[in-house]
Design a protein around this motif. Structure first.
Motif, PDB file in Angstrom:
ATOM      1  N   ASP A 162       9.216  -3.428 -18.845  1.00 33.36           N
ATOM      2  CA  ASP A 162       8.154  -3.322 -19.845  1.00 33.36           C
ATOM      3  C   ASP A 162       6.777  -3.591 -19.247  1.00 33.36           C
ATOM      4  OD1 ASP A 162       9.980  -2.944 -22.108  1.00 33.36           O
ATOM      5  OD2 ASP A 162      10.561  -5.022 -21.711  1.00 33.36           O
ATOM      6  N   VAL A 163       6.722  -4.495 -18.286  1.00 32.83           N
ATOM      7  CA  VAL A 163       5.458  -4.848 -17.638  1.00 32.83           C
ATOM      8  C   VAL A 163       5.661  -4.778 -16.126  1.00 32.83           C
ATOM      9  CG1 VAL A 163       3.687  -6.620 -17.316  1.00 32.83           C
ATOM     10  CG2 VAL A 163       4.782  -6.349 -19.553  1.00 32.83           C
ATOM     11  N   LEU A 164       4.734  -4.103 -15.440  1.00 33.87           N
ATOM     12  CA  LEU A 164       4.793  -3.951 -13.987  1.00 33.87           C
ATOM     13  C   LEU A 164       3.575  -4.615 -13.370  1.00 33.87           C
ATOM     14  CD1 LEU A 164       5.555  -0.101 -13.935  1.00 33.87           C
ATOM     15  CD2 LEU A 164       7.232  -1.955 -13.963  1.00 33.87           C
ATOM     16  N   CYS A 165       3.804  -5.533 -12.440  1.00 35.01           N
ATOM     17  CA  CYS A 165       2.708  -6.199 -11.739  1.00 35.01           C
ATOM     18  C   CYS A 165       2.802  -5.846 -10.254  1.00 35.01           C
ATOM     19  CB  CYS A 165       2.788  -7.713 -11.922  1.00 35.01           C
ATOM     20  SG  CYS A 165       2.560  -8.259 -13.633  1.00 35.01           S
ATOM     21  N   PHE A 166       1.811  -5.110  -9.766  1.00 34.05           N
ATOM     22  CA  PHE A 166       1.806  -4.674  -8.374  1.00 34.05           C
ATOM     23  C   PHE A 166       0.731  -5.410  -7.585  1.00 34.05           C
ATOM     24  CE2 PHE A 166       3.362  -0.730 -10.522  1.00 34.05           C
ATOM     25  CZ  PHE A 166       4.613  -0.684  -9.931  1.00 34.05           C
ATOM     26  N   GLN A 167       1.078  -5.771  -6.351  1.00 31.71           N
ATOM     27  CA  GLN A 167       0.098  -6.278  -5.407  1.00 31.71           C
ATOM     28  C   GLN A 167       0.049  -5.320  -4.213  1.00 31.71           C
ATOM     29  OE1 GLN A 167       2.993  -8.665  -5.904  1.00 31.71           O
ATOM     30  NE2 GLN A 167       2.106  -8.768  -7.961  1.00 31.71           N
ATOM     31  N   GLU A 168      -1.077  -5.335  -3.504  1.00 29.25           N
ATOM     32  CA  GLU A 168      -1.329  -4.391  -2.407  1.00 29.25           C
ATOM     33  C   GLU A 168      -1.102  -2.959  -2.889  1.00 29.25           C
ATOM     34  OE1 GLU A 168       0.037  -5.216   1.545  1.00 29.25           O
ATOM     35  OE2 GLU A 168       0.079  -7.378   1.199  1.00 29.25           O
ATOM     36  N   ALA A 188       7.268   1.067   7.034  1.00 26.60           N
ATOM     37  CA  ALA A 188       8.710   1.113   6.777  1.00 26.60           C
ATOM     38  C   ALA A 188       9.422   2.146   7.639  1.00 26.60           C
ATOM     39  CB  ALA A 188       8.970   1.419   5.297  1.00 26.60           C
ATOM     40  N   HIS A 189       8.653   2.955   8.386  1.00 25.78           N
ATOM     41  CA  HIS A 189       9.226   4.033   9.197  1.00 25.78           C
ATOM     42  C   HIS A 189      10.118   4.934   8.339  1.00 25.78           C
ATOM     43  CE1 HIS A 189       7.622   1.931  12.651  1.00 25.78           C
ATOM     44  NE2 HIS A 189       8.309   0.847  12.325  1.00 25.78           N
ATOM     45  N   ASN A 190       9.605   5.211   7.151  1.00 22.84           N
ATOM     46  CA  ASN A 190      10.340   6.030   6.188  1.00 22.84           C
ATOM     47  C   ASN A 190       9.313   6.835   5.394  1.00 22.84           C
ATOM     48  OD1 ASN A 190      11.822   7.141   4.110  1.00 22.84           O
ATOM     49  ND2 ASN A 190      12.781   5.221   3.458  1.00 22.84           N
ATOM     50  N   LYS A 191       9.236   8.121   5.662  1.00 19.83           N
ATOM     51  CA  LYS A 191       8.204   8.949   5.031  1.00 19.83           C
ATOM     52  C   LYS A 191       8.382   9.056   3.523  1.00 19.83           C
ATOM     53  CE  LYS A 191      10.689  13.303   5.796  1.00 19.83           C
ATOM     54  NZ  LYS A 191      10.621  14.654   6.395  1.00 19.83           N
ATOM     55  N   ASP A 192       9.578   8.742   3.038  1.00 21.35           N
ATOM     56  CA  ASP A 192       9.844   8.828   1.601  1.00 21.35           C
ATOM     57  C   ASP A 192       9.720   7.478   0.894  1.00 21.35           C
ATOM     58  OD1 ASP A 192      10.441  11.579   1.772  1.00 21.35           O
ATOM     59  OD2 ASP A 192      12.486  11.127   2.428  1.00 21.35           O
ATOM     60  N   ALA A 193       9.187   6.473   1.592  1.00 21.88           N
ATOM     61  CA  ALA A 193       9.134   5.127   1.010  1.00 21.88           C
ATOM     62  C   ALA A 193       8.279   5.080  -0.251  1.00 21.88           C
ATOM     63  CB  ALA A 193       8.609   4.132   2.041  1.00 21.88           C
ATOM     64  N   SER A 194       7.128   5.765  -0.236  1.00 23.17           N
ATOM     65  CA  SER A 194       6.237   5.705  -1.401  1.00 23.17           C
ATOM     66  C   SER A 194       6.897   6.304  -2.638  1.00 23.17           C
ATOM     67  CB  SER A 194       4.926   6.434  -1.100  1.00 23.17           C
ATOM     68  OG  SER A 194       5.173   7.785  -0.742  1.00 23.17           O
ATOM     69  N   ILE A 195       7.542   7.450  -2.467  1.00 22.62           N
ATOM     70  CA  ILE A 195       8.239   8.065  -3.597  1.00 22.62           C
ATOM     71  C   ILE A 195       9.452   7.223  -3.984  1.00 22.62           C
ATOM     72  CG2 ILE A 195       9.411  10.135  -4.409  1.00 22.62           C
ATOM     73  CD1 ILE A 195       6.377  10.387  -3.962  1.00 22.62           C
ATOM     74  N   GLY A 196      10.091   6.622  -2.989  1.00 23.78           N
ATOM     75  CA  GLY A 196      11.233   5.753  -3.271  1.00 23.78           C
ATOM     76  C   GLY A 196      10.845   4.582  -4.153  1.00 23.78           C
ATOM     77  N   ILE A 197       9.659   4.020  -3.909  1.00 24.15           N
ATOM     78  CA  ILE A 197       9.178   2.911  -4.739  1.00 24.15           C
ATOM     79  C   ILE A 197       9.022   3.357  -6.188  1.00 24.15           C
ATOM     80  CG2 ILE A 197       7.189   1.424  -5.211  1.00 24.15           C
ATOM     81  CD1 ILE A 197       6.781   1.222  -2.176  1.00 24.15           C
ATOM     82  N   ALA A 251       0.821  -1.222   0.000  1.00 27.80           N
ATOM     83  CA  ALA A 251       0.000   0.000   0.000  1.00 27.80           C
ATOM     84  C   ALA A 251       0.850   1.266   0.000  1.00 27.80           C
ATOM     85  CB  ALA A 251      -0.966   0.006   1.177  1.00 27.80           C
ATOM     86  N   PHE A 252       2.035   1.188  -0.598  1.00 28.60           N
ATOM     87  CA  PHE A 252       2.937   2.340  -0.671  1.00 28.60           C
ATOM     88  C   PHE A 252       3.189   2.948   0.708  1.00 28.60           C
ATOM     89  CE2 PHE A 252       1.327   2.216  -5.068  1.00 28.60           C
ATOM     90  CZ  PHE A 252       2.531   2.224  -5.757  1.00 28.60           C
ATOM     91  N   ASN A 253       3.374   2.072   1.693  1.00 32.22           N
ATOM     92  CA  ASN A 253       3.710   2.511   3.054  1.00 32.22           C
ATOM     93  C   ASN A 253       2.625   3.414   3.647  1.00 32.22           C
ATOM     94  OD1 ASN A 253       5.571   2.421   5.246  1.00 32.22           O
ATOM     95  ND2 ASN A 253       6.270   4.482   4.742  1.00 32.22           N
ATOM     96  N   LEU A 254       1.374   3.073   3.370  1.00 28.80           N
ATOM     97  CA  LEU A 254       0.244   3.895   3.807  1.00 28.80           C
ATOM     98  C   LEU A 254       0.250   4.138   5.315  1.00 28.80           C
ATOM     99  CD1 LEU A 254      -2.479   5.278   3.161  1.00 28.80           C
ATOM    100  CD2 LEU A 254      -3.565   3.033   3.433  1.00 28.80           C
ATOM    101  N   ARG A 271      17.303  -5.899  -3.000  1.00 26.30           N
ATOM    102  CA  ARG A 271      16.974  -5.817  -1.571  1.00 26.30           C
ATOM    103  C   ARG A 271      16.766  -4.355  -1.182  1.00 26.30           C
ATOM    104  NH1 ARG A 271      15.930 -11.095  -1.784  1.00 26.30           N
ATOM    105  NH2 ARG A 271      17.781 -12.363  -2.138  1.00 26.30           N
ATOM    106  N   ILE A 272      15.623  -3.820  -1.536  1.00 30.02           N
ATOM    107  CA  ILE A 272      15.324  -2.429  -1.200  1.00 30.02           C
ATOM    108  C   ILE A 272      14.352  -2.399  -0.022  1.00 30.02           C
ATOM    109  CG2 ILE A 272      15.788  -1.578  -3.519  1.00 30.02           C
ATOM    110  CD1 ILE A 272      12.777  -1.540  -3.986  1.00 30.02           C
ATOM    111  N   PRO A 273      14.405  -1.363   0.835  1.00 29.81           N
ATOM    112  CA  PRO A 273      13.722  -1.396   2.134  1.00 29.81           C
ATOM    113  C   PRO A 273      12.334  -0.762   2.174  1.00 29.81           C
ATOM    114  CG  PRO A 273      15.211   0.468   2.071  1.00 29.81           C
ATOM    115  CD  PRO A 273      15.318  -0.207   0.720  1.00 29.81           C
ATOM    116  N   TYR A 274      11.680  -0.573   1.030  1.00 28.68           N
ATOM    117  CA  TYR A 274      10.450   0.209   1.024  1.00 28.68           C
ATOM    118  C   TYR A 274       9.195  -0.585   1.369  1.00 28.68           C
ATOM    119  CZ  TYR A 274      13.572   3.361  -1.508  1.00 28.68           C
ATOM    120  OH  TYR A 274      14.626   4.152  -1.875  1.00 28.68           O
ATOM    121  N   SER A 275       9.262  -1.908   1.345  1.00 26.83           N
ATOM    122  CA  SER A 275       8.108  -2.757   1.630  1.00 26.83           C
ATOM    123  C   SER A 275       8.588  -3.963   2.427  1.00 26.83           C
ATOM    124  CB  SER A 275       7.449  -3.203   0.316  1.00 26.83           C
ATOM    125  OG  SER A 275       6.472  -4.199   0.537  1.00 26.83           O
TER     126      SER A 275
END
Length: 386
Positions: A143-149, A124-133, A117-120, A356-360
């Motif tokens: 070419d193709v992006l598949c997102f869940q949640e 992540a205790h990171n206010k910039d997590a959504s933009i970071g994603i 949910a983009f760190n809703l 290994r990125i820390p946004y989710s």
């Protein structure tokens, strides 16, 4: 006395070897038929490691008892490469892009990512997590992006148009999503594509927010189908997570209640996923196009869910992955892989990365697939749109 202790060790070894064998065989059994089966599959990495310890111990002791565990470990060797892979051929060639040089054809980069949910709720205790994603996804040029949640709210920057307009050089102008209203916004699952989407639809499951969507994409002159699945979540409460984070071998009534609650939620999720994956498998069987399955399956590679949905498909990690395969961020257990990209055998798997990125709480999975010229053409020529 030493002989007595050795006999005790042999009995323990036999018991653990039998548990490992049961774990290896557990994907063959539906959780609806034997409820303990998925829990045995969940224990596979631990059981494999402890049996490996016994093999080493008996080998050092020069005892034939080493064959107790060794024989069972050999039966589970195919499952091991679903958790860890050493790219020997790449090491020999010493070329970072060796995979792409091996195959010729049209290249497709596809990403699956549970974005929580983009760190809703600031998990992540990171206010910039959504933009970071968003910046991270943009940098991949997939070419193709598949997102869940996936979560979108009209008054925020994370609207449905944010990703198509924010990428370059070619925008993801085509997308399909399936949402339900949640917390003043829309929560669900979404697929974005640089290539035209010809048809789309959803496989809905009963009594859950979880869902699977599919999109038929015009890739060059061929049509391919991409499934984006989010299978049944366990839906732990905060108290459940707190209990797991501070797990102690105590027998207080509170701990016993928490343990029972966790067990019942896991059992219910396993049962629901077994029904959901059978629905998807039937849908895939009726598809006339080359298929790619992406998503958060919420089950490990030693599970009924994985066996059924993989079917004849290729696990991209076993073909081109490197190191440990885990996709869920559990600090003390680096074997929890629940996010996958499975592809039709027509595709050649050139690369597979799990940054290994820390946004989710999940890590993204990015695969580069090669469609050799003419193969998909002969497979789906009769069904291509005019």
């Amino acid at each position: 006395m030493l002989r007595f202790l050795r006999h005790i060790l042999i009995y323990i070894n036999v018991l653990l070897a039998l548990l490992l064998l049961a774990s290896v065989l557990s994907p063959l059994v539906s959780p609806g038929f034997l409820r303990v089966a998925p829990f045995l599959g969940l224990m596979f990495p631990f059981l494999m490691m402890i049996n490996a310890f016994f093999v080493i111990y008996w080998a050092v002791s020069r005892r034939l008892a080493l064959f107790i565990s060794l024989a069972v470990m050999l039966t589970g060797s195919a499952q091991v490469k679903r958790f860890v892979r050493i790219p020997i051929s790449k090491i020999i060639r010493k070329e970072s892009n060796a995979g792409e040089k091996l195959f010729s054809g049209d290249s497709l980069r596809i990403l699956t990512y549970n974005v929580r949910a983009f760190n809703l709720y600031d998990w992540a205790h990171n206010k910039d997590a959504s933009i970071g994603i968003l910046h991270f996804v943009d940098s991949l040029r997939a070419d193709v992006l598949c997102f869940q949640e996936f979560y979108s709210r009209a008054e925020s920057r994370l609207t449905l148009k944010e990703i198509p307009q924010g990428t370059s050089p070619a925008p993801h102008a085509y997308f399909y999503y399936y949402f339900t209203d949640h917390q003043g916004g829309r929560y669900g699952i979404a697929t974005y594509s640089r290539y035209p989407i010809l048809r789309k639809g959803a496989i809905r499951f009963e009594n859950t927010y979880n869902v699977c969507i599919y999109t038929d994409i015009l890739f060059g002159k061929d049509t391919i189908r991409v499934y984006n699945a989010h299978l049944q979540s366990v839906r732990f409460r905060k108290a459940n997570y707190d209990f797991l984070d501070t797990l102690r071998l105590t027998y207080s009534n509170r701990h016993l209640r928490e343990a029972k609650d966790i067990y019942s939620k896991l059992r219910e999720a396993y049962l629901k996923r077994s029904d959901q994956v059978n629905q998807i498998a039937r849908h895939i069987a009726s598809c006339v196009y080359p298929v790619i399955v992406c998503g958060d399956l919420n089950d490990t590679p030693v599970s009924y869910t994985y066996r059924i949905i993989r079917g004849r498909l290729v696990d991209t990690f076993t073909e081109a992955g490197e190191g440990l395969s885990y996709t869920y961020n559990l600090p003390y257990w680096p074997f929890f892989r629940i996010d996958y990209i499975l592809s039709d055998p027509i595709f050649k798997v050139a690369k597979l990365k799990t940054p290994r990125i820390p946004y989710s709480d999940h890590f993204p999975v990015l695969a580069t697939l090669i469609l050799p010229g003419g193969k998909a053409d002969s497979a789906n020529q009769r069904f291509r749109p005019k």
